[in-house]
Design an enzyme around this catalytic site. Structure first.
Site, PDB file in Angstrom:
ATOM      1  N   HIS A   1       0.813  -1.211   0.000  1.00 33.50           N
ATOM      2  CA  HIS A   1       0.000   0.000   0.000  1.00 33.50           C
ATOM      3  C   HIS A   1       0.851   1.268   0.000  1.00 33.50           C
ATOM      4  CE1 HIS A   1      -3.386  -2.634   1.001  1.00 33.50           C
ATOM      5  NE2 HIS A   1      -4.149  -1.640   0.581  1.00 33.50           N
ATOM      6  N   GLY A   2       2.098   1.163   0.392  1.00 33.66           N
ATOM      7  CA  GLY A   2       2.996   2.318   0.401  1.00 33.66           C
ATOM      8  C   GLY A   2       4.151   2.088   1.353  1.00 33.66           C
TER       9      GLY A   2
END
Length: 190
Positions: A56-57
């Site tokens: 997701h990051g």
């Protein structure tokens, strides 16, 4: 209905099905899946979800979110539950507990830093004075909890799709407008 799952494993079967399938097929199974016993299965779950958070990051809150869900999945796999948890009267409690765990994960996921996440979680469980949890705030919290229970029982005992198909369009439109209005009224002021 992922929010009505009564355990975290069921929640992940229902939540973001394409991502869950991808994590299972391309991370969990290549890591060994459920082969090799309980310890390796738990390790694979934790690694898979932590990498899912990293996907997701590249930020610590996202990694911690993945680790949190990996630990929840592993705990659900190994912690024996008392016999009463399988009874029908206990299902709403299990749903509520699972939902609270999911909300904790969302709080971790949405924060900009680990310190922000800690402060947010602290306020989530230990409200401070002036946070709007006076009598009106408590009533709103009770109304939301009541809506969750009513929604759970409606989804369990009523065919909601068939009920929706039988309603005239103006009734559905009015219901959606009411939901939007309620959302705007209850939305926190910044």
């Amino acid at each position: 209905l992922p929010y009505f799952a009564d355990n975290v494993t069921e929640l992940w079967r229902r939540w973001h099905v394409s991502l869950s399938s991808w994590l299972r097929d391309y991370l969990f199974i290549p890591l060994g899946g459920r082969r090799g016993g309980q310890w390796k299965t738990c390790r694979n779950l934790i690694i898979t979800m932590t990498l899912g958070g990293l996907w997701h990051g590249a930020a610590w809150p996202l990694v911690l979110w993945g680790l949190f869900h990996g630990l929840l999945l592993a705990a659900h796999r190994v912690v024996p539950l008392p016999g009463w948890t399988g009874r029908s009267w206990a299902k709403p409690l299990a749903v509520a507990f699972t939902f609270v765990c999911f909300c904790v994960g969302l709080a971790i996921f949405r924060c900009q830093s680990v310190a922000d996440g800690g402060a947010f979680l602290g306020r989530m469980f230990w409200p401070i004075a002036g946070m709007g949890l006076e009598t009106s705030g408590r009533l709103i919290v009770l109304a939301v909890v009541a809506c969750v229970f009513v929604g759970h029982f409606a989804a369990t005992f009523v065919d909601l799709k068939a009920l929706e198909r039988r309603q005239p369009e103006f009734v559905l439109g009015a219901a959606l407008a009411g939901i939007l209005l309620l959302t705007l009224v209850l939305f926190p002021e910044d």
